[in-house]
Motif scaffolding. Sequence first.
Motif, PDB file in Angstrom:
ATOM      1  N   ALA A   1      14.975   5.091 -11.969  1.00 14.67           N
ATOM      2  CA  ALA A   1      14.086   4.317 -11.322  1.00 14.67           C
ATOM      3  C   ALA A   1      12.765   5.171 -11.150  1.00 14.67           C
ATOM      4  O   ALA A   1      12.683   5.900 -10.266  1.00 14.67           O
ATOM      5  CB  ALA A   1      14.683   3.908 -10.222  1.00 14.67           C
ATOM      6  N   PRO A   2      11.754   4.754 -11.851  1.00 16.21           N
ATOM      7  CA  PRO A   2      10.310   5.354 -11.438  1.00 16.21           C
ATOM      8  C   PRO A   2       9.754   4.769 -10.301  1.00 16.21           C
ATOM      9  O   PRO A   2       9.911   3.530 -10.032  1.00 16.21           O
ATOM     10  CB  PRO A   2       9.525   4.895 -12.866  1.00 16.21           C
ATOM     11  N   LEU A   3       9.598   5.586  -9.346  1.00 17.30           N
ATOM     12  CA  LEU A   3       9.114   5.099  -8.161  1.00 17.30           C
ATOM     13  C   LEU A   3       7.632   5.159  -8.004  1.00 17.30           C
ATOM     14  O   LEU A   3       6.839   5.961  -8.769  1.00 17.30           O
ATOM     15  CB  LEU A   3       9.518   6.246  -6.953  1.00 17.30           C
ATOM     16  N   ASP A   4       7.019   4.202  -7.461  1.00 19.95           N
ATOM     17  CA  ASP A   4       5.439   4.104  -7.210  1.00 19.95           C
ATOM     18  C   ASP A   4       5.046   5.063  -5.896  1.00 19.95           C
ATOM     19  O   ASP A   4       5.251   4.520  -4.911  1.00 19.95           O
ATOM     20  CB  ASP A   4       4.913   2.773  -6.911  1.00 19.95           C
ATOM     21  N   ILE A   5       4.852   6.417  -6.165  1.00 20.44           N
ATOM     22  CA  ILE A   5       4.898   7.196  -5.265  1.00 20.44           C
ATOM     23  C   ILE A   5       3.448   7.085  -4.266  1.00 20.44           C
ATOM     24  O   ILE A   5       3.412   7.838  -3.305  1.00 20.44           O
ATOM     25  CB  ILE A   5       4.795   8.622  -5.529  1.00 20.44           C
ATOM     26  N   SER A   6       2.752   5.950  -4.726  1.00 16.81           N
ATOM     27  CA  SER A   6       1.301   5.778  -3.885  1.00 16.81           C
ATOM     28  C   SER A   6       1.729   4.654  -2.820  1.00 16.81           C
ATOM     29  O   SER A   6       1.022   4.436  -1.802  1.00 16.81           O
ATOM     30  CB  SER A   6       0.428   5.168  -4.834  1.00 16.81           C
ATOM     31  N   MET A   7       2.936   4.398  -2.781  1.00 18.50           N
ATOM     32  CA  MET A   7       3.378   3.276  -1.872  1.00 18.50           C
ATOM     33  C   MET A   7       3.762   3.840  -0.513  1.00 18.50           C
ATOM     34  O   MET A   7       3.974   5.156  -0.242  1.00 18.50           O
ATOM     35  CB  MET A   7       4.801   2.482  -2.306  1.00 18.50           C
ATOM     36  N   PRO A   8       3.673   3.349   0.637  1.00 16.86           N
ATOM     37  CA  PRO A   8       3.767   3.872   1.871  1.00 16.86           C
ATOM     38  C   PRO A   8       5.364   4.520   1.835  1.00 16.86           C
ATOM     39  O   PRO A   8       6.265   3.900   1.441  1.00 16.86           O
ATOM     40  CB  PRO A   8       3.719   2.705   2.872  1.00 16.86           C
ATOM     41  N   LYS A   9       5.509   5.602   2.696  1.00 15.28           N
ATOM     42  CA  LYS A   9       6.806   6.228   2.501  1.00 15.28           C
ATOM     43  C   LYS A   9       8.013   5.418   3.344  1.00 15.28           C
ATOM     44  O   LYS A   9       8.972   5.452   2.702  1.00 15.28           O
ATOM     45  CB  LYS A   9       6.590   7.586   3.722  1.00 15.28           C
ATOM     46  N   LYS A  10       7.603   4.344   4.251  1.00 14.17           N
ATOM     47  CA  LYS A  10       8.430   3.591   4.908  1.00 14.17           C
ATOM     48  C   LYS A  10       9.082   2.682   3.707  1.00 14.17           C
ATOM     49  O   LYS A  10      10.460   2.374   3.828  1.00 14.17           O
ATOM     50  CB  LYS A  10       7.829   2.635   5.991  1.00 14.17           C
ATOM     51  N   ARG A  11       8.159   2.175   2.920  1.00 15.84           N
ATOM     52  CA  ARG A  11       8.598   1.344   1.854  1.00 15.84           C
ATOM     53  C   ARG A  11       9.557   2.048   0.685  1.00 15.84           C
ATOM     54  O   ARG A  11      10.382   1.582   0.392  1.00 15.84           O
ATOM     55  CB  ARG A  11       7.579   0.605   1.271  1.00 15.84           C
ATOM     56  N   LEU A  12       9.095   3.319   0.271  1.00 16.72           N
ATOM     57  CA  LEU A  12       9.781   4.075  -0.468  1.00 16.72           C
ATOM     58  C   LEU A  12      11.262   4.426   0.084  1.00 16.72           C
ATOM     59  O   LEU A  12      12.189   4.663  -0.471  1.00 16.72           O
ATOM     60  CB  LEU A  12       9.112   5.343  -0.799  1.00 16.72           C
ATOM     61  N   ARG A  13      11.367   4.662   1.354  1.00 19.48           N
ATOM     62  CA  ARG A  13      12.622   4.967   2.119  1.00 19.48           C
ATOM     63  C   ARG A  13      13.564   3.690   1.809  1.00 19.48           C
ATOM     64  O   ARG A  13      14.737   3.863   1.754  1.00 19.48           O
ATOM     65  CB  ARG A  13      12.608   5.236   3.549  1.00 19.48           C
ATOM     66  N   ARG A  14      12.966   2.472   1.989  1.00 25.38           N
ATOM     67  CA  ARG A  14      13.633   1.304   1.811  1.00 25.38           C
ATOM     68  C   ARG A  14      14.171   1.224   0.601  1.00 25.38           C
ATOM     69  O   ARG A  14      15.502   0.889   0.110  1.00 25.38           O
ATOM     70  CB  ARG A  14      12.763   0.183   2.237  1.00 25.38           C
ATOM     71  N   VAL A  15      13.361   1.466  -0.452  1.00 22.93           N
ATOM     72  CA  VAL A  15      13.817   1.625  -2.005  1.00 22.93           C
ATOM     73  C   VAL A  15      14.889   2.562  -2.316  1.00 22.93           C
ATOM     74  O   VAL A  15      15.971   1.941  -2.901  1.00 22.93           O
ATOM     75  CB  VAL A  15      12.568   1.896  -2.940  1.00 22.93           C
ATOM     76  N   CYS A  16      14.749   3.513  -1.758  1.00 19.43           N
ATOM     77  CA  CYS A  16      15.767   4.503  -1.931  1.00 19.43           C
ATOM     78  C   CYS A  16      17.058   4.373  -1.148  1.00 19.43           C
ATOM     79  O   CYS A  16      18.120   4.521  -1.640  1.00 19.43           O
ATOM     80  CB  CYS A  16      15.113   6.097  -1.329  1.00 19.43           C
ATOM     81  N   SER A  17      17.188   3.704  -0.006  1.00 19.53           N
ATOM     82  CA  SER A  17      18.329   3.263   0.659  1.00 19.53           C
ATOM     83  C   SER A  17      18.907   2.088  -0.262  1.00 19.53           C
ATOM     84  O   SER A  17      20.401   2.205  -0.289  1.00 19.53           O
ATOM     85  CB  SER A  17      18.007   2.770   2.018  1.00 19.53           C
ATOM     86  N   LEU A  18      18.341   1.246  -0.872  1.00 22.62           N
ATOM     87  CA  LEU A  18      19.227   0.372  -1.793  1.00 22.62           C
ATOM     88  C   LEU A  18      19.577   1.110  -3.046  1.00 22.62           C
ATOM     89  O   LEU A  18      20.301   0.728  -3.552  1.00 22.62           O
ATOM     90  CB  LEU A  18      17.886  -0.903  -2.156  1.00 22.62           C
TER      91      LEU A  18
END
Length: 135
Positions: free
Chosen positions: A79-96
């Motif tokens: 899963a390529p992550l959009d690392i420009s997204m807010p960290k809170k959103r990235l944490r949610r993506v990673c939790s899923l």
Amino acid sequence: MRLVTDYLAAAANKWPSKIAVVDEAREMSYGELWEDAEKIGAYLVGMSVPMGPVALWMGREGRSIAASQGVALSGRSYAPLDISMPKKRLRRVCSLLSPAVFITDAGHEMETREFSDSLEQEVPVLVYEEMVSLP
């Protein structure tokens, strides 16, 4: 059915020195992409990295293509992550997503490690340059 890795392998065999990817920092030939992908795939299998999705914490660059293909060669999903997204959103993506591991590059290593430490369950971080430097 042919896989995308089959197409990259065929292109690397047919045009090993032809430029495949150009980004702000470098050019990569089909041969270089394939060589890096093979090393990453072998690293993931050889180091007994747990099965599960691999999160790519890299910018939009040629090395992210090699990383994704290496993950595919190892039999895992990525899963390529959009690392420009807010960290809170990235944490949610990673939790899923529940990644088994992050792959990052040297330029993002500290940021990726700090992010991994902030997750409920720490996720190992692998560095692209270290993975492809092995014989």
